[in-house]
Design a protein around this motif. Structure first.
Motif, mmCIF file in Angstrom:
data_model
loop_
_atom_site.group_PDB
_atom_site.id
_atom_site.type_symbol
_atom_site.label_atom_id
_atom_site.label_comp_id
_atom_site.label_asym_id
_atom_site.label_seq_id
_atom_site.Cartn_x
_atom_site.Cartn_y
_atom_site.Cartn_z
ATOM 1 N N LEU A 200 -4.983 3.084 -13.744
ATOM 2 C CA LEU A 200 -5.951 4.099 -13.346
ATOM 3 C C LEU A 200 -5.296 5.476 -13.244
ATOM 4 C CD1 LEU A 200 -7.953 2.130 -10.616
ATOM 5 C CD2 LEU A 200 -8.746 2.757 -12.906
ATOM 6 N N ILE A 201 -4.100 5.523 -12.683
ATOM 7 C CA ILE A 201 -3.392 6.803 -12.559
ATOM 8 C C ILE A 201 -3.043 7.364 -13.933
ATOM 9 C CG2 ILE A 201 -1.270 7.899 -11.735
ATOM 10 C CD1 ILE A 201 -1.357 5.938 -9.362
ATOM 11 N N LEU A 202 -2.492 6.513 -14.798
ATOM 12 C CA LEU A 202 -2.140 6.959 -16.149
ATOM 13 C C LEU A 202 -3.377 7.389 -16.927
ATOM 14 C CD1 LEU A 202 0.575 4.348 -17.215
ATOM 15 C CD2 LEU A 202 0.919 6.758 -16.643
ATOM 16 N N GLY A 203 -4.461 6.622 -16.805
ATOM 17 C CA GLY A 203 -5.679 6.971 -17.515
ATOM 18 C C GLY A 203 -6.234 8.314 -17.091
ATOM 19 N N PHE A 204 -6.089 8.637 -15.800
ATOM 20 C CA PHE A 204 -6.573 9.940 -15.324
ATOM 21 C C PHE A 204 -5.662 11.088 -15.770
ATOM 22 C CE2 PHE A 204 -6.530 13.274 -12.070
ATOM 23 C CZ PHE A 204 -7.865 13.652 -12.085
ATOM 24 N N LEU A 206 -3.291 11.174 -18.390
ATOM 25 C CA LEU A 206 -2.915 11.336 -19.799
ATOM 26 C C LEU A 206 -3.641 12.477 -20.520
ATOM 27 C CD1 LEU A 206 -2.271 7.785 -21.326
ATOM 28 C CD2 LEU A 206 -0.655 9.643 -20.918
ATOM 29 N N PRO A 207 -4.954 12.680 -20.343
ATOM 30 C CA PRO A 207 -5.598 13.799 -21.049
ATOM 31 C C PRO A 207 -4.981 15.147 -20.718
ATOM 32 C CG PRO A 207 -7.243 12.316 -20.134
ATOM 33 C CD PRO A 207 -5.927 11.893 -19.565
ATOM 34 N N PHE A 208 -4.350 15.258 -19.550
ATOM 35 C CA PHE A 208 -3.701 16.512 -19.160
ATOM 36 C C PHE A 208 -2.229 16.540 -19.583
ATOM 37 C CE2 PHE A 208 -7.046 15.465 -16.157
ATOM 38 C CZ PHE A 208 -7.791 16.626 -16.110
ATOM 39 N N VAL A 209 -1.585 15.366 -19.546
ATOM 40 C CA VAL A 209 -0.152 15.297 -19.814
ATOM 41 C C VAL A 209 0.154 15.373 -21.313
ATOM 42 C CG1 VAL A 209 1.888 13.814 -19.637
ATOM 43 C CG2 VAL A 209 0.313 14.019 -17.706
ATOM 44 N N ILE A 210 -0.649 14.715 -22.135
ATOM 45 C CA ILE A 210 -0.369 14.669 -23.574
ATOM 46 C C ILE A 210 -0.325 16.065 -24.188
ATOM 47 C CG2 ILE A 210 -1.270 13.924 -25.808
ATOM 48 C CD1 ILE A 210 -2.210 11.364 -24.492
ATOM 49 N N PRO A 211 -1.321 16.945 -23.983
ATOM 50 C CA PRO A 211 -1.215 18.291 -24.560
ATOM 51 C C PRO A 211 0.002 19.060 -24.064
ATOM 52 C CG PRO A 211 -3.459 17.846 -23.826
ATOM 53 C CD PRO A 211 -2.609 16.740 -23.297
ATOM 54 N N ALA A 212 0.316 18.917 -22.759
ATOM 55 C CA ALA A 212 1.478 19.628 -22.228
ATOM 56 C C ALA A 212 2.767 19.115 -22.858
ATOM 57 C CB ALA A 212 1.535 19.460 -20.708
ATOM 58 N N PHE A 213 2.853 17.802 -23.056
ATOM 59 C CA PHE A 213 4.046 17.221 -23.664
ATOM 60 C C PHE A 213 4.212 17.701 -25.110
ATOM 61 C CE2 PHE A 213 6.023 13.847 -26.204
ATOM 62 C CZ PHE A 213 7.245 13.733 -25.550
ATOM 63 N N ILE A 214 3.113 17.705 -25.856
ATOM 64 C CA ILE A 214 3.186 18.159 -27.251
ATOM 65 C C ILE A 214 3.545 19.637 -27.313
ATOM 66 C CG2 ILE A 214 1.840 18.508 -29.359
ATOM 67 C CD1 ILE A 214 0.269 16.026 -28.692
ATOM 68 N N LYS A 215 3.020 20.420 -26.371
ATOM 69 C CA LYS A 215 3.336 21.850 -26.335
ATOM 70 C C LYS A 215 4.824 22.070 -26.063
ATOM 71 C CE LYS A 215 2.175 26.227 -26.309
ATOM 72 N NZ LYS A 215 1.656 26.908 -27.511
ATOM 73 N N TRP A 234 -7.218 11.265 -36.079
ATOM 74 C CA TRP A 234 -6.516 10.206 -35.345
ATOM 75 C C TRP A 234 -5.802 10.739 -34.107
ATOM 76 C CZ3 TRP A 234 -8.267 5.721 -36.200
ATOM 77 C CH2 TRP A 234 -8.720 5.348 -37.472
ATOM 78 N N THR A 235 -5.343 11.994 -34.139
ATOM 79 C CA THR A 235 -4.699 12.573 -32.958
ATOM 80 C C THR A 235 -5.697 12.774 -31.818
ATOM 81 O OG1 THR A 235 -3.053 13.716 -34.338
ATOM 82 C CG2 THR A 235 -3.362 14.512 -32.097
ATOM 83 N N ILE A 236 -6.834 13.384 -32.133
ATOM 84 C CA ILE A 236 -7.844 13.630 -31.103
ATOM 85 C C ILE A 236 -8.451 12.314 -30.627
ATOM 86 C CG2 ILE A 236 -10.044 14.738 -30.618
ATOM 87 C CD1 ILE A 236 -7.721 16.666 -30.844
ATOM 88 N N THR A 237 -8.633 11.368 -31.537
ATOM 89 C CA THR A 237 -9.163 10.065 -31.141
ATOM 90 C C THR A 237 -8.215 9.367 -30.170
ATOM 91 O OG1 THR A 237 -10.366 9.779 -33.231
ATOM 92 C CG2 THR A 237 -9.879 7.790 -31.968
ATOM 93 N N ALA A 238 -6.923 9.368 -30.489
ATOM 94 C CA ALA A 238 -5.941 8.739 -29.593
ATOM 95 C C ALA A 238 -5.890 9.455 -28.252
ATOM 96 C CB ALA A 238 -4.564 8.747 -30.248
ATOM 97 N N TRP A 239 -5.959 10.787 -28.268
ATOM 98 C CA TRP A 239 -5.919 11.560 -27.033
ATOM 99 C C TRP A 239 -7.082 11.220 -26.113
ATOM 100 C CZ3 TRP A 239 -9.800 15.317 -26.077
ATOM 101 C CH2 TRP A 239 -9.621 16.054 -24.905
ATOM 102 N N ALA A 240 -8.270 10.976 -26.668
ATOM 103 C CA ALA A 240 -9.440 10.654 -25.854
ATOM 104 C C ALA A 240 -9.555 9.173 -25.555
ATOM 105 C CB ALA A 240 -10.716 11.133 -26.556
ATOM 106 N N PHE A 241 -9.164 8.315 -26.511
ATOM 107 C CA PHE A 241 -9.399 6.874 -26.372
ATOM 108 C C PHE A 241 -8.388 6.203 -25.451
ATOM 109 C CE2 PHE A 241 -8.382 2.556 -27.853
ATOM 110 C CZ PHE A 241 -9.593 1.933 -27.573
ATOM 111 N N LEU A 242 -7.110 6.552 -25.558
ATOM 112 C CA LEU A 242 -6.089 5.875 -24.764
ATOM 113 C C LEU A 242 -6.326 6.010 -23.261
ATOM 114 C CD1 LEU A 242 -2.828 6.597 -26.811
ATOM 115 C CD2 LEU A 242 -4.097 4.449 -26.633
ATOM 116 N N PRO A 243 -6.612 7.198 -22.732
ATOM 117 C CA PRO A 243 -6.890 7.287 -21.297
ATOM 118 C C PRO A 243 -8.109 6.458 -20.876
ATOM 119 C CG PRO A 243 -6.413 9.451 -22.188
ATOM 120 C CD PRO A 243 -6.561 8.533 -23.353
#
Length: 279
Positions: A200-204, A206-215, A234-243
Motif C-alpha cells: 500500500l505504501i509503495l503503491g501510493f 510510486l507515481p510520485f517517486v518514479i518521475p523524480a527518479f527518472i529526472k 509502455w512507459t506511461i502505462t507502467a507508471w500508472a499500472f504498477l502503483p
C-alpha cells in the motif's frame, strides 16, 4: 483438463493481443520493433499457457481467485488501447481517436495541478521539450492515471459485493500466493499484514517517486525518449499500472489476513465450546 487448457489458451491470446495492440494500430512501426514485440508476445503466451494449464502455480498470484487478475488485465488493456488510439489519431484521425484525444486532454488538464502525479510526469521531461511533446505526455498521463484509479475503485467494490475471496469456494493460500511461504517463520497473519502495508505504501508513493527518479537519472544517462510512440505508451502505462497493481495487492493481502484471523477466532470459539460440553 480440457476446460483448463481452453482457458489457458484464451488467456494467452488476450495477452498476445495486449502486447501487439500498439504495433497493430500505430502506423509506421518498423520491422525491428515488430520482431521484438512478436518475440515478447510469444514468450508471454507460452508462460501464460504453462501457468494456467498447470495444476501447480509458479508465479501468478490469485490465479484461482477472480476477479483480481481480471480487473488488473482489464485496466492494463484499456490503458494501452486508449493511449494507442490517442497516438494513432495524430496521423490517422477518426471519430474514435478524436474522442480519445479530447477525453485524455481534458482529464490531463484537470489532474495537472501542482504536486500531482501528472504534473510530476510532465516536469520529468527535458527543459527543451516541445509544447507538442508536453501536451501528448500530459494527455497520456492523465488518461492512464484515471483508468488506474477507476480500476482500483472497481476492485474494491467487487471485493465488497462478492465477499472476495471466499463467498463461493475455499481459498487455497498455496495456489493463490505461490511466492508466499507460510512456513518461513513468524505469524502468517502478521506477515501478510506487513506485506499488505508495504504494498500500500509503495503503491501510493510510486507515481510520485518514479518521475523524480527518472529526472535525477537524466543527469547521468540519456533520458527516456517519450517522443517515440511505443516508448510513450509502455512507459506511461507502467507508471500508472504498477502503483494501482500494488495497491490492489495490498488490499487483497489485507483481506486474506483478515480471513485467516476470522477462521482462527471461529476455531477457538468452537474449541472452547467443545471443552465446555465435555465438562
Amino acid at each position: 483438463m480440457l476446460s483448463r487448457l481452453t482457458g489457458a489458451i484464451l488467456r494467452a491470446v488476450l495477452v498476445v493481443l495486449l502486447i501487439a495492440t500498439p504495433s497493430i494500430l500505430l502506423p509506421g512501426t518498423n520491422a525491428d520493433t515488430g520482431q521484438t514485440i512478436a518475440l515478447v508476445a510469444l514468450i508471454a503466451a507460452v508462460f501464460t499457457v504453462l501457468e494456467y494449464q498447470s495444476s501447480y502455480p509458479s508465479l501468478v498470484e490469485f490465479r484461482d481467485a477472480p476477479p483480481f487478475n481480471r480487473v488488473r488485465f482489464g485496466a492494463l488493456f484499456i490503458t494501452v488501447f486508449a493511449l494507442t488510439l490517442i497516438l494513432r489519431g495524430e496521423s490517422q484521425p477518426s471519430t474514435m481517436t478524436q474522442l480519445a484525444q479530447a477525453a485524455g486532454r481534458s482529464i490531463g488538464e484537470v489532474i495537472d495541478f501542482p504536486y500531482s502525479p501528472v504534473r510530476l510526469i510532465v516536469l520529468m521531461l527535458p527543459e527543451n521539450a516541445s509544447a507538442f511533446l508536453i501536451d501528448r505526455v500530459r494527455t497520456a498521463a492523465g488518461l492512464s492515471y484515471l483508468v488506474s484509479i477507476m480500476s482500483l475503485g472497481i476492485f474494491v467494490i467487487l471485493l465488497r459485493l462478492r465477499g472476495w475471496p471466499t463467498r463461493h469456494k475455499n481459498f487455497n493460500v498455496w495456489v493463490n500466493l505461490p511466492t508466499f511461504d507460510p512456513t518461513a517463520g513468524g505469524d502468517v497473519v502478521a506477515r501478510l499484514e506487513r506485506d499488505s502495508q508495504i504494498n500500500l505504501i509503495l503503491g501510493f508513493l510510486l507515481p510520485f517517486v518514479i518521475p523524480a527518479f527518472i529526472k535525477l537519472a537524466s543527469d547521468f544517462v540519456d533520458p527516456i525518449s517519450l517522443s517515440n510512440d511505443h516508448t510513450l505508451i509502455w512507459t506511461i502505462t507502467a507508471w500508472a499500472f504498477l502503483p494501482a497493481s500494488l495497491l490492489m495487492r495490498g488490499i487483497a493481502l489485507s483481506r486474506v489476513a483478515s480471513m485467516i484471523s476470522e477462521q482462527r477466532e471461529r476455531a477457538n470459539v468452537a474449541g472452547q465450546d467443545g471443552t465446555v460440553l465435555a465438562h
